[in-house]
Motif scaffolding. Structure first.
Motif: not given
Length: 150
Positions: A38-54
């Motif tokens: 969620e933190q990566a998503y809110r910071r627009a770090m989309l590659d990192q957010a994607e990996s974490l959500y997966l």
């Protein structure tokens, strides 16, 4: 973020009560990964957010908020088919999720616009069908401009 943690905890608890194999990571780890995603998503770090959500979905595959976020990530990174699939999975789990319905419809509008743009450059430019393509393309373009402003 709290609105995502309560459903995640419920899913983890329900998964623990089922006969399915236990999650790959402990509940605390999953909650930490969800918070990081969620933190990566809110910071627009989309590659990192994607990996974490997966990673979250690897342990809790029926966690609709993660599917929704993946849909958003795929939309923002131009992966329209993946976005549709993620929104559809979210809606299988939460059929009344209006945001997922809305976002999926925006992706479909964008796909339709791209298709009409392709069609516009083909065939007889003076045909009645070409005029219909141009009119629909114009309407969709205006509609998309209106939705960006809201």
């Amino acid at each position: 973020m709290a609105k995502f943690l309560i459903p995640l905890l419920m899913l983890i608890f329900m998964q623990g009560c089922s006969s399915a194999p236990p999650p790959h990571k402990g509940n605390k780890d999953i909650m930490t990964i969800q918070a990081q995603a969620e933190q990566a998503y809110r910071r627009a770090m989309l590659d990192q957010a994607e990996s974490l959500y997966l990673e979250v979905l690897n342990s809790v595959p029926n966690y609709a908020p993660a599917w929704f976020r993946l849909g958003n990530i795929y939309t923002r990174t131009g992966r329209q088919e993946a976005a549709i699939a993620a929104y559809q999975r979210c809606l299988e789990l939460e059929p009344n999720n209006q945001k997922a319905w809305y976002n999926m419809s925006l992706v479909r509008l964008k796909q339709s616009t791209q298709l009409l743009q392709e069609a516009s450059g083909r065939g007889d430019q003076k045909s009645a069908v070409h005029q219909q393509i141009e009119a629909l393309l114009s309407e969709l373009t205006q509609l998309q401009s209106a939705t960006r402003g809201s």
